[in-house]
Design a protein around this motif. Structure first.
Motif, PDB file in Angstrom:
ATOM      1  N   PRO A  16      -0.208   6.751   3.721  1.00  0.00           N
ATOM      2  CA  PRO A  16      -1.664   6.871   3.579  1.00  0.00           C
ATOM      3  C   PRO A  16      -2.322   5.543   3.226  1.00  0.00           C
ATOM      4  N   ASN A  17      -1.652   4.718   2.408  1.00  0.00           N
ATOM      5  CA  ASN A  17      -2.206   3.417   2.046  1.00  0.00           C
ATOM      6  C   ASN A  17      -2.343   2.522   3.273  1.00  0.00           C
ATOM      7  N   ARG A 209      -7.864  -6.368  -4.480  1.00  0.00           N
ATOM      8  CA  ARG A 209      -6.955  -5.343  -4.996  1.00  0.00           C
ATOM      9  C   ARG A 209      -6.373  -4.495  -3.860  1.00  0.00           C
ATOM     10  N   ARG A 210      -7.185  -4.203  -2.841  1.00  0.00           N
ATOM     11  CA  ARG A 210      -6.700  -3.399  -1.718  1.00  0.00           C
ATOM     12  C   ARG A 210      -5.579  -4.127  -0.983  1.00  0.00           C
ATOM     13  N   LEU A 215       0.300  -4.882   0.252  1.00  0.00           N
ATOM     14  CA  LEU A 215       1.559  -5.629   0.289  1.00  0.00           C
ATOM     15  C   LEU A 215       2.522  -5.140  -0.789  1.00  0.00           C
ATOM     16  N   GLY A 216       1.974  -4.817  -1.973  1.00  0.00           N
ATOM     17  CA  GLY A 216       2.820  -4.404  -3.079  1.00  0.00           C
ATOM     18  C   GLY A 216       3.626  -3.157  -2.771  1.00  0.00           C
ATOM     19  N   LEU A 217       3.019  -2.183  -2.117  1.00  0.00           N
ATOM     20  CA  LEU A 217       3.738  -0.959  -1.767  1.00  0.00           C
ATOM     21  C   LEU A 217       4.869  -1.239  -0.774  1.00  0.00           C
ATOM     22  N   GLN A 218       4.629  -2.159   0.150  1.00  0.00           N
ATOM     23  CA  GLN A 218       5.687  -2.495   1.111  1.00  0.00           C
ATOM     24  C   GLN A 218       6.863  -3.175   0.407  1.00  0.00           C
ATOM     25  N   LEU A 219       6.550  -4.055  -0.546  1.00  0.00           N
ATOM     26  CA  LEU A 219       7.613  -4.722  -1.295  1.00  0.00           C
ATOM     27  C   LEU A 219       8.369  -3.722  -2.174  1.00  0.00           C
ATOM     28  N   TRP A 234      -1.611 -10.769 -10.293  1.00  0.00           N
ATOM     29  CA  TRP A 234      -2.552 -11.758  -9.747  1.00  0.00           C
ATOM     30  C   TRP A 234      -3.946 -11.172  -9.561  1.00  0.00           C
ATOM     31  N   VAL A 235      -4.023  -9.954  -9.060  1.00  0.00           N
ATOM     32  CA  VAL A 235      -5.314  -9.393  -8.706  1.00  0.00           C
ATOM     33  C   VAL A 235      -6.145  -9.080  -9.953  1.00  0.00           C
ATOM     34  N   ARG A 236      -5.537  -9.114 -11.117  1.00  0.00           N
ATOM     35  CA  ARG A 236      -6.299  -8.925 -12.353  1.00  0.00           C
ATOM     36  C   ARG A 236      -7.112 -10.170 -12.715  1.00  0.00           C
TER      37      ARG A 236
END
Length: 265
Positions: A16-17, A209-210, A215-219, A234-236
């Motif tokens: 879904p992401n 953030r999106r 990328l984070g979910l893929q990793l 980083w996104v923070r």
């Protein structure tokens, strides 16, 4: 969009992401290099259509012409069908198939378009030769894919740089090529097209953030949890920004069967 061969492991997956991320794209934001070739009555192929948001816009642009949206993922095609039904688009057809062996006769289309496909293909030239086969003599091809060598990230701590490189390595292990954008022109020529134009365009993410979550979910799926954490850390940062560089090329299938030879010095 999505790879359309069973030979590659599509790095973003069909989550879904990933769908939401791809579905935010439209013809205006990601297909401006294509619009010069569009007019009413054309038959257009969108190869690797994903959620078909761009396919739907192309269908509006060429009506009463026809658009064929091709993808290997049945879930993506189902999403596209729901989109077309909701927008009451009647000139958009969805076909499951591979870029390497497309289920169409020779000389089927006036234009072949593909976005974000070639970085996921292990045999890009084979796919482009299929594009050459199905486009009519005098017809056009328009391609674009990211250039990961030219991305702009700020700030860029060492951990984030390692995370980006880990994603690129993951894509390579899955059969793709994170530098595919650099070779589009060469591949186009080798496949028998006459080049028309090439260039760059920049996509700046208003919501980093999106992108980081995408990328984070893929990793994470690959077991690279510390790299996913680096992206989310980083996104923070209040001034976090990401600018994606894309390459595009356009070409025409010559009216003769002769293929252009690359000139070398």
């Amino acid at each position: 969009m999505n790879p359309i061969s069973t030979k590659e492991n599509y790095t973003p997956g069909h989550t879904p992401n990933a769908f939401s991320f791809m579905a935010s794209r439209d013809l205006e934001s990601h297909g401006s290099f294509l619009t010069q070739f569009l007019h009413t009555g054309l038959e257009v192929l969108d190869a690797g259509c994903g959620p078909a948001t761009i396919s739907a816009d192309i269908a509006d642009a060429v009506f009463p012409g026809k658009v064929t949206a091709l993808d290997i993922s049945s879930s993506e095609l189902d999403q596209g069908r729901r989109l077309a039904e909701g927008r009451e688009i009647v000139n958009l057809e969805f076909v499951a198939g591979s870029a390497y062996e497309m289920p169409f006769p020779d000389n089927s289309f006036d234009v072949v378009f593909s976005l974000d496909l070639f970085e996921h293909l292990s045999e890009p030239l084979k796919a482009l030769r299929e594009f050459h086969r199905v486009v009519r003599p005098g017809g056009f091809v328009a391609l674009s894919t990211p250039d990961w060598d030219a991305i702009e990230i700020s700030p860029l701590p060492m951990a984030l740089g390692r995370a980006i490189n880990a994603y690129r390595d993951l894509e390579e292990r899955n059969g793709g090529n994170s530098r595919a954008g650099l070779y589009l022109g060469e591949w186009l020529l080798d496949a028998g097209f006459a080049p028309l134009s090439n260039g760059d365009w920049i996509e700046e993410y208003e919501e980093p953030r999106r992108f980081a979550e995408y990328l984070g979910l893929q990793l994470e799926t690959a077991g690279l949890f510390h790299h996913a954490t680096a992206l989310r850390d980083w996104v923070r940062e209040p001034d976090a920004s990401f600018r994606q560089s894309w390459k595009y090329v356009t070409g025409v299938r010559p009216s003769t069967n002769k293929r252009r030879k690359r000139v070398t010095e």
